[in-house]
Design a protein around this motif. Structure first.
Motif, PDB file in Angstrom:
ATOM      1  N   LYS A 188       0.756  -1.169  -0.167  1.00 25.33           N
ATOM      2  CA  LYS A 188       0.001  -0.116   0.062  1.00 25.33           C
ATOM      3  C   LYS A 188       0.823   1.355   0.046  1.00 25.33           C
ATOM      4  CE  LYS A 188      -4.088  -1.769   2.419  1.00 25.33           C
ATOM      5  NZ  LYS A 188      -5.438  -1.225   1.372  1.00 25.33           N
ATOM      6  N   LEU A 189       1.956   1.197   0.840  1.00 28.82           N
ATOM      7  CA  LEU A 189       2.910   2.371   0.716  1.00 28.82           C
ATOM      8  C   LEU A 189       3.498   2.709  -0.518  1.00 28.82           C
ATOM      9  CD1 LEU A 189       4.636   2.497   4.263  1.00 28.82           C
ATOM     10  CD2 LEU A 189       3.598   4.594   2.939  1.00 28.82           C
ATOM     11  N   ILE A 190       3.885   1.506  -0.975  1.00 24.97           N
ATOM     12  CA  ILE A 190       4.638   1.638  -2.310  1.00 24.97           C
ATOM     13  C   ILE A 190       3.806   2.288  -3.399  1.00 24.97           C
ATOM     14  CG2 ILE A 190       5.829   0.257  -4.339  1.00 24.97           C
ATOM     15  CD1 ILE A 190       6.937  -1.891  -2.273  1.00 24.97           C
ATOM     16  N   SER A 191       2.440   1.743  -3.484  1.00 24.84           N
ATOM     17  CA  SER A 191       1.559   2.400  -4.235  1.00 24.84           C
ATOM     18  C   SER A 191       1.155   3.775  -4.168  1.00 24.84           C
ATOM     19  CB  SER A 191       0.472   1.430  -4.276  1.00 24.84           C
ATOM     20  OG  SER A 191      -0.772   2.140  -5.115  1.00 24.84           O
ATOM     21  N   LYS A 192       1.365   4.118  -3.137  1.00 26.69           N
ATOM     22  CA  LYS A 192       1.103   5.793  -2.898  1.00 26.69           C
ATOM     23  C   LYS A 192       2.339   6.338  -3.024  1.00 26.69           C
ATOM     24  CE  LYS A 192      -1.302   7.311   0.483  1.00 26.69           C
ATOM     25  NZ  LYS A 192      -2.541   7.848  -0.033  1.00 26.69           N
ATOM     26  N   LEU A 193       3.413   5.905  -2.967  1.00 21.52           N
ATOM     27  CA  LEU A 193       4.657   6.591  -3.057  1.00 21.52           C
ATOM     28  C   LEU A 193       4.984   6.771  -4.461  1.00 21.52           C
ATOM     29  CD1 LEU A 193       6.833   5.180  -0.080  1.00 21.52           C
ATOM     30  CD2 LEU A 193       6.009   7.662  -0.284  1.00 21.52           C
ATOM     31  N   GLN A 194       4.739   5.652  -5.143  1.00 18.54           N
ATOM     32  CA  GLN A 194       4.965   5.909  -6.482  1.00 18.54           C
ATOM     33  C   GLN A 194       4.282   6.775  -7.665  1.00 18.54           C
ATOM     34  OE1 GLN A 194       4.378   1.878  -7.841  1.00 18.54           O
ATOM     35  NE2 GLN A 194       6.445   1.174  -7.753  1.00 18.54           N
ATOM     36  N   LYS A 195       3.263   7.273  -6.820  1.00 20.14           N
ATOM     37  CA  LYS A 195       2.328   8.407  -7.255  1.00 20.14           C
ATOM     38  C   LYS A 195       2.738   9.679  -6.995  1.00 20.14           C
ATOM     39  CE  LYS A 195      -1.769   5.384  -7.302  1.00 20.14           C
ATOM     40  NZ  LYS A 195      -2.885   5.255  -6.572  1.00 20.14           N
ATOM     41  N   VAL A 196       3.858  10.008  -6.306  1.00 15.56           N
ATOM     42  CA  VAL A 196       4.450  11.405  -5.689  1.00 15.56           C
ATOM     43  C   VAL A 196       5.164  11.840  -7.153  1.00 15.56           C
ATOM     44  CG1 VAL A 196       6.063  12.573  -4.343  1.00 15.56           C
ATOM     45  CG2 VAL A 196       4.717  10.595  -3.140  1.00 15.56           C
ATOM     46  N   VAL A 197       5.007  13.333  -7.477  1.00 17.47           N
ATOM     47  CA  VAL A 197       5.389  13.946  -8.587  1.00 17.47           C
ATOM     48  C   VAL A 197       6.410  14.930  -7.785  1.00 17.47           C
ATOM     49  CG1 VAL A 197       4.949  15.352 -10.159  1.00 17.47           C
ATOM     50  CG2 VAL A 197       3.541  13.645  -9.954  1.00 17.47           C
ATOM     51  N   VAL A 198       7.760  14.629  -7.855  1.00 21.41           N
ATOM     52  CA  VAL A 198       8.693  15.597  -7.303  1.00 21.41           C
ATOM     53  C   VAL A 198       9.280  16.736  -8.518  1.00 21.41           C
ATOM     54  CG1 VAL A 198      11.143  15.838  -6.457  1.00 21.41           C
ATOM     55  CG2 VAL A 198       9.744  13.550  -6.111  1.00 21.41           C
ATOM     56  N   GLY A 199       9.133  17.885  -8.001  1.00 21.68           N
ATOM     57  CA  GLY A 199       9.664  18.930  -8.978  1.00 21.68           C
ATOM     58  C   GLY A 199       9.422  20.524  -8.533  1.00 21.68           C
ATOM     59  N   ASN A 200       9.566  21.450  -9.514  1.00 22.00           N
ATOM     60  CA  ASN A 200       9.084  22.751  -8.950  1.00 22.00           C
ATOM     61  C   ASN A 200       7.664  22.836  -8.325  1.00 22.00           C
ATOM     62  OD1 ASN A 200       8.736  25.540  -9.012  1.00 22.00           O
ATOM     63  ND2 ASN A 200       9.682  25.789 -11.001  1.00 22.00           N
ATOM     64  N   PRO A 201       7.535  23.429  -6.980  1.00 22.35           N
ATOM     65  CA  PRO A 201       6.405  23.526  -6.429  1.00 22.35           C
ATOM     66  C   PRO A 201       5.509  24.578  -7.040  1.00 22.35           C
ATOM     67  CG  PRO A 201       8.143  24.414  -5.121  1.00 22.35           C
ATOM     68  CD  PRO A 201       8.702  23.637  -6.312  1.00 22.35           C
ATOM     69  N   GLU A 202       5.924  25.238  -7.924  1.00 23.26           N
ATOM     70  CA  GLU A 202       4.962  25.973  -8.521  1.00 23.26           C
ATOM     71  C   GLU A 202       3.908  25.678  -9.564  1.00 23.26           C
ATOM     72  OE1 GLU A 202       6.103  30.349  -9.460  1.00 23.26           O
ATOM     73  OE2 GLU A 202       8.036  29.785  -8.701  1.00 23.26           O
ATOM     74  N   LEU A 203       4.280  24.325 -10.033  1.00 27.31           N
ATOM     75  CA  LEU A 203       3.592  23.601 -11.047  1.00 27.31           C
ATOM     76  C   LEU A 203       2.546  22.617 -10.114  1.00 27.31           C
ATOM     77  CD1 LEU A 203       6.444  21.853 -13.212  1.00 27.31           C
ATOM     78  CD2 LEU A 203       4.991  23.932 -13.572  1.00 27.31           C
ATOM     79  N   GLU A 204       1.205  22.872 -10.744  1.00 25.20           N
ATOM     80  CA  GLU A 204       0.316  22.396 -10.004  1.00 25.20           C
ATOM     81  C   GLU A 204       0.181  20.852  -9.888  1.00 25.20           C
ATOM     82  OE1 GLU A 204      -3.457  23.492 -11.920  1.00 25.20           O
ATOM     83  OE2 GLU A 204      -3.120  25.745 -11.773  1.00 25.20           O
ATOM     84  N   ASN A 205       0.809  20.216 -10.760  1.00 21.05           N
ATOM     85  CA  ASN A 205       0.773  18.672 -10.586  1.00 21.05           C
ATOM     86  C   ASN A 205       1.980  18.186  -9.464  1.00 21.05           C
ATOM     87  OD1 ASN A 205       2.769  19.572 -12.539  1.00 21.05           O
ATOM     88  ND2 ASN A 205       2.947  17.390 -13.175  1.00 21.05           N
TER      89      ASN A 205
END
Length: 700
Positions: free
Chosen positions: A333-350
């Motif tokens: 369950k944790l892996i599933s959620k962590l794989q959806k994390v989008v890392v990047g410039n926080p000014e981007l909505e996604n």
């Protein structure tokens, strides 16, 4: 610029430019002036772009002068009452809140999303509001705090004691961490200023721009006296050498740095209190009977603590303990959620997770993960290469992927219980039974917080008893409180923030406890008259004054502390008891059952305690319209002796304390709270009931 002779120019824009005119230098605010230096500079880089954004240096700043300025000028705040300090703090919070967008803009350079920055910005301002409200509600409008009731030390009651707390005649030095440059400062200066003690704040270099901007606005607001708040952007240099027996130091950061600072000989020489809040390997625990709903709550909490502020919270979950039979399910369950994390410039909505505070921090986390991987397997993230970053260059920015490790044999592990990777990193591990779990948790050697996630009907009493000594706070989460829970990683103004052992052994926040930390507790011995004089609150046995004018006919300003009314008498009859029982519905046998009462502790029927309180009010209240607006409440009620049929009662009403209230509405009449000492006695002069009542009384 500051020269070595200590001359300084006021900087209109509160910033100076470095020699190459490319990067601004953040000035310090010391001894009433903004000042900076071109020597011994340290550069700070944008967490997203890697560009240089500012430099700091306090080289050549006169630290001795700063300490003296605080004690000479900033000590003015000690002459303010608690309510005056609290109102100033509220005004500061409102002033800052109106300018919050400036701070959100600055927060982008630290790599956090707006949601992350909210904790720091508005969470910090909220702490000021909370402390202001707490002090106005719980403390009297005085400059000193009387901590306890009269302690008689003689047979006749003419000699006794109380403990009072007064503002220390020194300065509090606050050394803050990089992860919360606004909240980290405000949660320390709030109780300090409320205690009447000036502050010198030294923020971490990363994030100092945000701290400096807040201090600049606080100074501009004019709500605090000069010297109440000073700022060091750079190093402390010889600051500690100028501290003495009335001073206090607090530190937030790594345990190793804190231990080095704590060893300063000046602290030992003058017994200077040093409060440390150090990062620790905090835990989350899933109980053994967990159902699907509880597992999901646990996974959500661990995930949130890993990714909020990119895991850069001193309270973040570093060790996640689950029952052995649920390890695989929780891991998936944790892996599933962590794989959806989008890392990047926080000014981007996604983008859902921003960067760490600095590239240096990124490499430090990577090194710590290497150590952890000697005990555990990396199942998500863990590598600086080959992970996607949205809207930014992964090599230039301080990005690190959300990383989950799994340790299948935690009893034999070493690093996972000792090493903290201060980023989006957590280790999942199984436990076999309650005792093994408690032993594993204790191997963290002291933490700020642990969460216990349980089924609503699980009994966690034994677990709490085993692990509470190792923590400053326990967060117990279940389905019944999940929607309203403030979460594992949220220190609150009303609760202690700190922990034993590795966590530093200090206590920040904690409501009024934190205010008391900056005050000196002194036992005062003397007569009741002395106690009344010192505490501005009438003490039993002290002189009192009587007047032909009923005290309820006097305005707040006309009343004197110690003014007393001795009422007429009233004999309690059987009809009184019967009528009160019918009116209240209270037909308890001790009041209404003659045989039951005879066989009871009392030996016969007795009057209701609340009838005595009501009858007392009938004796001391003046019924005609006057300056008394309303009954505001009752405190410290005790029924001392029973009142039986035929007993006669009389009341002593004494003005105990007066506290003016600030007006929320300018149309409202000025008024204050008067505390009255009530003593109800019988015909033998025996005390049958004692309490305080509070009334709202109009001012003249």
């Amino acid at each position: 610029m500051l020269d070595l002779n200590g001359q300084s120019a006021n900087l209109e824009a509160n910033e100076a430019q470095s020699a190459d005119n490319a990067v601004k230098i953040l000035p310090s605010y010391l001894a009433g002036k903004w000042q900076t230096s071109n020597q011994d500079l340290r550069t700070v880089y944008h967490a997203i772009t890697g560009e240089a954004i500012y430099q700091v240096s306090s080289h050549g700043c006169d630290m001795k002068a700063a300490v003296e300025f605080a004690k000479k000028n900033g000590s003015q705040i000690a002459s303010w009452t608690f309510h005056e300090r609290a109102n100033a703090l509220k005004q500061v919070a409102s002033y800052l809140l109106e300018r919050k967008e400036e701070f959100y803009t600055l927060a982008k350079a630290t790599g956090c999303t707006r949601k992350d920055a909210w904790i720091d910005v508005e969470g910090g301002f909220g702490t000021l509001f909370a402390y202001s409200s707490l002090v106005r509600r719980e403390l009297s409008n005085e400059t000193a705090l009387v901590e306890d009731a009269w302690i008689p030390l003689s047979k006749q009651g003419n000699f006794g004691a109380k403990h009072i707390l007064t503002s220390k005649a020194g300065v509090a030095v606050h050394i803050d961490a990089f992860n919360f440059p606004i909240w980290g400062m405000l949660e320390k200066i709030a109780p300090t200023l409320l205690a009447g003690v000036p502050c010198i704040v030294k923020p971490a270099t990363e994030g100092a721009e945000m701290t400096q901007a807040v201090v600049k606005h606080i100074v501009e607001s004019g709500f605090l006296p000069d010297g109440a708040l000073q700022l060091i952007c750079g190093q402390t240099y010889d600051l500690f050498d100028h501290l003495g027996p009335q001073d206090t130091v607090t530190f937030t950061g790594s345990a190793s740095t804190g231990q080095k600072l704590r060893a300063h000989p000046r602290f030992n020489q003058y017994s200077i209190p040093f409060s440390m809040e150090a990062d620790s390997v905090n835990s989350a625990i899933l109980t053994s009977n967990a159902n699907e709903e509880t597992i999901d709550l646990f996974v959500r909490e661990v995930f949130r603590e890993m990714t909020t502020k990119a895991g850069q919270k001193c309270t973040a979950i570093r060790r996640a303990f689950v029952p052995a039979h649920l390890l695989e399910q929780v891991q998936n369950k944790l892996i599933s959620k962590l794989q959806k994390v989008v890392v990047g410039n926080p000014e981007l909505e996604n983008v859902t997770m921003g960067a760490l505070a600095s590239v240096k921090q990124k490499h430090d986390v990577a090194e710590k993960v290497k150590l952890l991987s000697q005990d555990a397997q990396i199942v998500v993230g863990g590598h600086l290469a080959d992970f996607k970053v949205e809207g930014a260059d992964a090599n230039k920015g301080a990005f690190y992927p959300a990383t989950l490790l799994v340790c299948t044999n935690p009893t034999q592990a070493k690093y996972i219980h000792q090493v903290e990777a201060f980023g989006p990193v957590s280790t999942l591990m199984p436990y076999q039974n309650l005792q093994e779990l408690a032993d594993l948790v204790a191997r963290g050697e002291g933490s700020l917080v642990a969460s216990i996630v349980r089924n609503t009907d699980d009994n966690v009493e034994e677990l709490v008893a085993k692990i509470a000594p190792w923590h400053g706070r326990l967060h117990i989460l279940d389905a019944s409180n999940a929607k309203e829970s403030t979460g594992h990683g949220s220190p609150l103004p009303h609760l202690v923030h700190g922990g034993p052992g590795r966590a530093g052994g200090g206590e920040e926040l904690g409501g009024i406890r934190a205010v008391k930390h900056y005050m000196q507790r002194t036992a005062i011995q003397g007569s009741p008259n002395v106690m009344t004089q010192i505490g501005h609150s009438w003490t039993a046995g002290a002189e009192f004054f009587e007047d032909r004018v009923h005290p309820f006919k006097k305005s707040f300003d006309e009343l004197r502390v110690g003014e007393r009314l001795l009422t007429a008498r009233r004999t309690v009859t059987e009809a009184d008891i019967v009528n009160f029982a019918c009116l209240s519905g209270d037909h308890f046998y001790a009041h209404m059952d003659k045989i039951g009462a005879e066989n009871s502790f009392f030996g016969e029927r007795v009057a209701h305690g609340y009838f005595i309180v009501s009858a007392a009010a009938g004796l001391f209240v003046d019924a005609a319209p006057g300056p008394v607006i309303a009954n505001y409440g009752m405190d410290n009620l005790r029924f001392v002796e029973p009142v039986k049929i035929g007993d006669t009662i009389q009341v002593e009403l004494t003005c105990k304390q007066k506290t003016p209230k600030p007006l929320k509405d300018p149309e409202q009449k000025a008024h204050g709270v008067v505390v009255w000492d009530i003593k109800v006695k019988n015909q033998r002069g025996e005390l049958v009931a004692t309490y305080d009542i509070l009334t709202l009384v109009e001012r003249a």
